[in-house]
Design a protein around this motif. Structure first.
Motif, PDB file in Angstrom:
ATOM      1  N   GLU A  72       8.105  -9.350   2.488  1.00 47.81           N
ATOM      2  CA  GLU A  72       7.360  -9.832   3.652  1.00 47.81           C
ATOM      3  C   GLU A  72       5.888  -9.987   3.287  1.00 47.81           C
ATOM      4  O   GLU A  72       5.356  -9.194   2.504  1.00 47.81           O
ATOM      5  N   PRO A  73       5.206 -10.976   3.854  1.00 44.44           N
ATOM      6  CA  PRO A  73       3.764 -11.096   3.614  1.00 44.44           C
ATOM      7  C   PRO A  73       3.034  -9.882   4.174  1.00 44.44           C
ATOM      8  O   PRO A  73       3.419  -9.345   5.217  1.00 44.44           O
ATOM      9  N   SER A  74       1.997  -9.444   3.486  1.00 46.06           N
ATOM     10  CA  SER A  74       1.195  -8.331   3.979  1.00 46.06           C
ATOM     11  C   SER A  74       0.278  -8.810   5.093  1.00 46.06           C
ATOM     12  O   SER A  74      -0.373  -9.849   4.976  1.00 46.06           O
ATOM     13  N   THR A  75       0.243  -8.046   6.182  1.00 45.93           N
ATOM     14  CA  THR A  75      -0.674  -8.366   7.276  1.00 45.93           C
ATOM     15  C   THR A  75      -1.958  -7.540   7.175  1.00 45.93           C
ATOM     16  O   THR A  75      -2.840  -7.667   8.030  1.00 45.93           O
ATOM     17  N   ALA A  76      -2.061  -6.700   6.142  1.00 49.71           N
ATOM     18  CA  ALA A  76      -3.263  -5.893   5.962  1.00 49.71           C
ATOM     19  C   ALA A  76      -4.427  -6.781   5.528  1.00 49.71           C
ATOM     20  O   ALA A  76      -4.260  -7.796   4.852  1.00 49.71           O
ATOM     21  N   SER A  77      -5.630  -6.380   5.904  1.00 47.89           N
ATOM     22  CA  SER A  77      -6.829  -7.157   5.594  1.00 47.89           C
ATOM     23  C   SER A  77      -7.189  -7.046   4.118  1.00 47.89           C
ATOM     24  O   SER A  77      -6.777  -6.097   3.427  1.00 47.89           O
ATOM     25  N   PRO A  78      -7.973  -8.008   3.600  1.00 42.91           N
ATOM     26  CA  PRO A  78      -8.479  -7.871   2.230  1.00 42.91           C
ATOM     27  C   PRO A  78      -9.245  -6.568   2.029  1.00 42.91           C
ATOM     28  O   PRO A  78      -9.173  -5.961   0.959  1.00 42.91           O
ATOM     29  N   GLU A  79      -9.954  -6.135   3.082  1.00 42.49           N
ATOM     30  CA  GLU A  79     -10.709  -4.883   2.985  1.00 42.49           C
ATOM     31  C   GLU A  79      -9.772  -3.674   2.844  1.00 42.49           C
ATOM     32  O   GLU A  79     -10.093  -2.707   2.153  1.00 42.49           O
ATOM     33  N   ALA A  80      -8.608  -3.738   3.493  1.00 42.64           N
ATOM     34  CA  ALA A  80      -7.636  -2.652   3.363  1.00 42.64           C
ATOM     35  C   ALA A  80      -7.087  -2.601   1.942  1.00 42.64           C
ATOM     36  O   ALA A  80      -6.900  -1.515   1.372  1.00 42.64           O
ATOM     37  N   TRP A  81      -6.830  -3.757   1.346  1.00 42.27           N
ATOM     38  CA  TRP A  81      -6.370  -3.794  -0.045  1.00 42.27           C
ATOM     39  C   TRP A  81      -7.459  -3.270  -0.978  1.00 42.27           C
ATOM     40  O   TRP A  81      -7.174  -2.549  -1.938  1.00 42.27           O
ATOM     41  N   ALA A  82      -8.705  -3.607  -0.692  1.00 42.94           N
ATOM     42  CA  ALA A  82      -9.812  -3.081  -1.506  1.00 42.94           C
ATOM     43  C   ALA A  82      -9.896  -1.563  -1.367  1.00 42.94           C
ATOM     44  O   ALA A  82     -10.145  -0.850  -2.352  1.00 42.94           O
ATOM     45  N   ALA A  83      -9.675  -1.060  -0.150  1.00 39.45           N
ATOM     46  CA  ALA A  83      -9.690   0.390   0.062  1.00 39.45           C
ATOM     47  C   ALA A  83      -8.554   1.053  -0.717  1.00 39.45           C
ATOM     48  O   ALA A  83      -8.724   2.152  -1.270  1.00 39.45           O
ATOM     49  N   ALA A  84      -7.403   0.392  -0.768  1.00 39.19           N
ATOM     50  CA  ALA A  84      -6.294   0.922  -1.559  1.00 39.19           C
ATOM     51  C   ALA A  84      -6.659   0.961  -3.040  1.00 39.19           C
ATOM     52  O   ALA A  84      -6.335   1.917  -3.759  1.00 39.19           O
ATOM     53  N   GLY A  85      -7.345  -0.089  -3.503  1.00 42.31           N
ATOM     54  CA  GLY A  85      -7.802  -0.097  -4.889  1.00 42.31           C
ATOM     55  C   GLY A  85      -8.787   1.017  -5.182  1.00 42.31           C
ATOM     56  O   GLY A  85      -8.712   1.672  -6.233  1.00 42.31           O
ATOM     57  N   ALA A  86      -9.697   1.272  -4.241  1.00 41.23           N
ATOM     58  CA  ALA A  86     -10.672   2.350  -4.433  1.00 41.23           C
ATOM     59  C   ALA A  86      -9.986   3.714  -4.460  1.00 41.23           C
ATOM     60  O   ALA A  86     -10.338   4.593  -5.261  1.00 41.23           O
ATOM     61  N   ALA A  87      -8.989   3.908  -3.587  1.00 39.46           N
ATOM     62  CA  ALA A  87      -8.242   5.170  -3.586  1.00 39.46           C
ATOM     63  C   ALA A  87      -7.496   5.355  -4.894  1.00 39.46           C
ATOM     64  O   ALA A  87      -7.453   6.464  -5.455  1.00 39.46           O
ATOM     65  N   LEU A  88      -6.933   4.274  -5.395  1.00 37.03           N
ATOM     66  CA  LEU A  88      -6.192   4.342  -6.662  1.00 37.03           C
ATOM     67  C   LEU A  88      -7.128   4.679  -7.822  1.00 37.03           C
ATOM     68  O   LEU A  88      -6.789   5.477  -8.698  1.00 37.03           O
ATOM     69  N   ARG A  89      -8.320   4.105  -7.821  1.00 35.90           N
ATOM     70  CA  ARG A  89      -9.300   4.423  -8.870  1.00 35.90           C
ATOM     71  C   ARG A  89      -9.700   5.903  -8.789  1.00 35.90           C
ATOM     72  O   ARG A  89      -9.824   6.577  -9.817  1.00 35.90           O
ATOM     73  N   THR A  90      -9.889   6.413  -7.569  1.00 36.27           N
ATOM     74  CA  THR A  90     -10.216   7.830  -7.400  1.00 36.27           C
ATOM     75  C   THR A  90      -9.117   8.709  -7.994  1.00 36.27           C
ATOM     76  O   THR A  90      -9.395   9.703  -8.683  1.00 36.27           O
ATOM     77  N   LEU A  91      -7.870   8.341  -7.735  1.00 42.27           N
ATOM     78  CA  LEU A  91      -6.744   9.105  -8.294  1.00 42.27           C
ATOM     79  C   LEU A  91      -6.751   9.049  -9.815  1.00 42.27           C
ATOM     80  O   LEU A  91      -6.623  10.075 -10.490  1.00 42.27           O
ATOM     81  N   HIS A  92      -6.901   7.861 -10.369  1.00 43.60           N
ATOM     82  CA  HIS A  92      -6.827   7.690 -11.818  1.00 43.60           C
ATOM     83  C   HIS A  92      -7.994   8.344 -12.549  1.00 43.60           C
ATOM     84  O   HIS A  92      -7.872   8.681 -13.734  1.00 43.60           O
ATOM     85  N   ASP A  93      -9.119   8.527 -11.873  1.00 45.79           N
ATOM     86  CA  ASP A  93     -10.280   9.179 -12.489  1.00 45.79           C
ATOM     87  C   ASP A  93     -10.284  10.698 -12.296  1.00 45.79           C
ATOM     88  O   ASP A  93     -11.168  11.390 -12.808  1.00 45.79           O
ATOM     89  N   ALA A  94      -9.308  11.221 -11.573  1.00 44.98           N
ATOM     90  CA  ALA A  94      -9.273  12.652 -11.271  1.00 44.98           C
ATOM     91  C   ALA A  94      -8.834  13.464 -12.495  1.00 44.98           C
ATOM     92  O   ALA A  94      -8.237  12.927 -13.434  1.00 44.98           O
ATOM     93  N   PRO A  95      -9.129  14.765 -12.513  1.00 44.17           N
ATOM     94  CA  PRO A  95      -8.625  15.631 -13.586  1.00 44.17           C
ATOM     95  C   PRO A  95      -7.110  15.529 -13.709  1.00 44.17           C
ATOM     96  O   PRO A  95      -6.401  15.411 -12.706  1.00 44.17           O
TER      97      PRO A  95
END
Length: 248
Positions: A72-95
């Protein structure tokens, strides 16, 4: 409580929703151990652990809804996808967590799994040989040295919850541990590659598209038999077989 809803059910694990509580029933306590430990260590929003009485783990429901659904197409905003990317970067940079996760399998292990699954797909006439061969070639780019990161290990779009432009939580951490960060990126973008630029707005640099494409092929080749044997359909629109066909 309005109803009891079966979220997912197969031979390995069953998840029920009872009102605002999710009950995960898993016969293998090591998977629940891994999830509870990852929830404790992950530096991103996660569900609250309400209680644990093996084989059941109770988690609070998250606000919002999944960032997308398969096919299904995502109805989330581009900003929500960017927030997901930022959360993922936080996870990947964690100890790093102490455990090696699904995204941390060795190259030798992946090669052995991949060769076995490709042979099975062809010998059982599940997929055409040329489709399997082409995707096996594409998958080679993922079989390289990588720097370990704290990875989720199963970061499907249905596991990332957003409300408005914010990430409210990430669920299902049983496969978490040390692994290849690009495995998480590829999994989140599977069948939703149109949101690559939005995700990268939050995630930043260091993403090799050839490796992303390779993980799409590799993950899909490894997943088809498991889905069939557990009562799911890899031929669902936007699913694993469509991902493999897109590489032709």
């Amino acid at each position: 409580m309005d109803e009891v809803k079966i979220v997912v059910a197969h031979a390995d694990c069953t998840t029920l929703r009872v009102g605002d509580v999710f009950l995960k029933v898993d016969a293998d306590p090591s998977r629940t151990d891994a999830e509870v430990e990852a929830l404790r260590l992950a530096p991103v929003p996660t569900p609250e652990v309400l209680w644990r009485k093996p084989p059941v783990l109770a988690l609070a429901a998250l606000p919002g809804r999944a960032i997308a659904r398969l096919g299904e197409p995502s109805t989330a905003s581009p900003e929500a996808w960017a927030a997901a990317g930022a959360a993922l970067r936080t996870l990947h940079d964690a100890p790093l967590p102490p455990r090696t996760g699904r995204a941390g399998r060795s190259v030798d292990t992946l090669v052995a799994e991949l060769d076995a699954e490709c042979a099975w797909l062809v010998s059982h006439d599940v997929l055409p040989a040329d489709l399997v061969t082409r995707n096996r070639q594409v998958a080679e780019a993922a079989l390289r040295p990588w720097t370990p990161a704290f990875t989720h290990g199963d970061l499907q779009v249905a596991h990332v919850f957003v409300a408005g432009d914010e990430v409210t939580g990430i669920i299902d951490w049983t496969e978490a541990g040390q692994g290849d960060a690009l495995y998480d990126v590829a999994t989140l973008l599977l069948a939703h590659q149109e949101h690559f630029d939005d995700l990268m707005e939050g995630y930043g640099t260091g993403v090799d598209l050839d490796v992303i494409h390779a993980w799409w092929s590799l993950r899909s080749l490894l997943g088809v038999r498991w889905l069939i044997e557990h009562g799911f359909d890899p031929f669902t629109p936007g699913g694993e077989v469509d991902v493999l066909k897109a590489r032709m």
